[in-house]
Design a protein around this motif. Sequence first.
Motif, PDB file in Angstrom:
ATOM      1  N   HIS A 106     -12.730  -9.893  -7.003  1.00 23.66           N
ATOM      2  CA  HIS A 106     -12.787  -8.976  -7.948  1.00 23.66           C
ATOM      3  C   HIS A 106     -12.657  -9.462  -9.159  1.00 23.66           C
ATOM      4  N   GLY A 160       0.760  -1.049  -0.164  1.00 24.74           N
ATOM      5  CA  GLY A 160       0.013  -0.084  -0.148  1.00 24.74           C
ATOM      6  C   GLY A 160       0.855   1.243   0.126  1.00 24.74           C
ATOM      7  N   THR A 188     -13.125  -7.147   1.728  1.00 22.46           N
ATOM      8  CA  THR A 188     -12.153  -8.352   1.424  1.00 22.46           C
ATOM      9  C   THR A 188     -12.976  -9.595   0.863  1.00 22.46           C
ATOM     10  N   THR A 210      -8.095  -1.683   2.171  1.00 27.86           N
ATOM     11  CA  THR A 210      -9.215  -2.671   2.663  1.00 27.86           C
ATOM     12  C   THR A 210      -8.244  -2.896   4.169  1.00 27.86           C
ATOM     13  N   GLY A 231     -10.188   1.097  -3.058  1.00 27.60           N
ATOM     14  CA  GLY A 231      -9.594  -0.130  -2.793  1.00 27.60           C
ATOM     15  C   GLY A 231      -9.137  -0.405  -1.362  1.00 27.60           C
ATOM     16  N   VAL A 268      -5.212  -4.218   0.828  1.00 29.07           N
ATOM     17  CA  VAL A 268      -4.425  -2.990   0.383  1.00 29.07           C
ATOM     18  C   VAL A 268      -4.303  -2.179   1.566  1.00 29.07           C
ATOM     19  N   SER A 311      -4.521  -1.792  -5.224  1.00 32.64           N
ATOM     20  CA  SER A 311      -5.656  -2.405  -5.470  1.00 32.64           C
ATOM     21  C   SER A 311      -5.514  -3.368  -6.618  1.00 32.64           C
ATOM     22  N   SER A 361      -4.744   4.828  -4.228  1.00 35.79           N
ATOM     23  CA  SER A 361      -4.443   3.219  -3.914  1.00 35.79           C
ATOM     24  C   SER A 361      -4.832   2.262  -4.947  1.00 35.79           C
ATOM     25  N   LYS A 362      -5.367   2.895  -6.353  1.00 39.41           N
ATOM     26  CA  LYS A 362      -5.568   1.962  -7.288  1.00 39.41           C
ATOM     27  C   LYS A 362      -4.414   1.086  -7.775  1.00 39.41           C
ATOM     28  N   HIS A 404      -5.437  -7.309  -6.640  1.00 37.32           N
ATOM     29  CA  HIS A 404      -6.424  -8.228  -7.560  1.00 37.32           C
ATOM     30  C   HIS A 404      -5.695  -9.178  -8.635  1.00 37.32           C
TER      31      HIS A 404
END
Length: 225
Positions: free
Chosen positions: A218, A114, A214, A166, A164, A136, A125, A121-122, A129
């Motif tokens: 995804h 992270g 979570t 978590t 994203g 994340v 994330s 944060s994309k 995924h």
Amino acid sequence: TIGGTFQDELPPLPLWTPEMPELYFKRYQEDLIPHLPALFDDLPESAIIRRRVYKLAARLAEKSFFIPLSKWHEKYDLLLCCDQAGPARRADVHGAQRLYLDYFRTHRWYSASGSDMDGNSKVHSSMAHLHGGKRVFLESFHTSGWGGTIEETMHWLVPWLQTGVTLYSPHSVYYSTRGSWWEWAPPDTGWRQPYFEHYSVFANTISRVCSLLTEGSHIADIAVH
């Protein structure tokens, strides 16, 4: 209970080791030493030489550091979180490559990679995924001032959850200010604050939200490279 560990600002990984020329020759049947200027100067062969060296260096980094660290955490059922240095914490993928050789490859071994509150944060994330992860990480909010309330923190946090995140870690719960009050990174959201007796309401809410985020798998119909 210790849920995991957090690594902050890992220094840049070395691009060179004494093993590199031997590994390079073994893999590509070519002597690397005459091509070393290509790592620094824009020469006709620079692109291919750099790709090869970075790929080998990333594999060495995985073998010597990232994989053993990950396996140790798996052994004890611990999360392995990180907010890395400079460009990586800003989610600058190209800058992260310069620091960590192959960002998506080396950092797949974290169970919760992270950022700090720079960037977004994309990227992280997407990393989770891509590699089947669920967490994340976000470490925030270190420059929000001593007067920040729980309500304000919740408002700040929601956009990160939407991109994203978590797993949330407050940046500052300092057990000792050692007389300096940490002017460079307020606030302390812990026991010094008058609202701390109510903090569990906020913490439990965020825990439930992060747990819900979570769940499921995804599904991305489109990937952008």
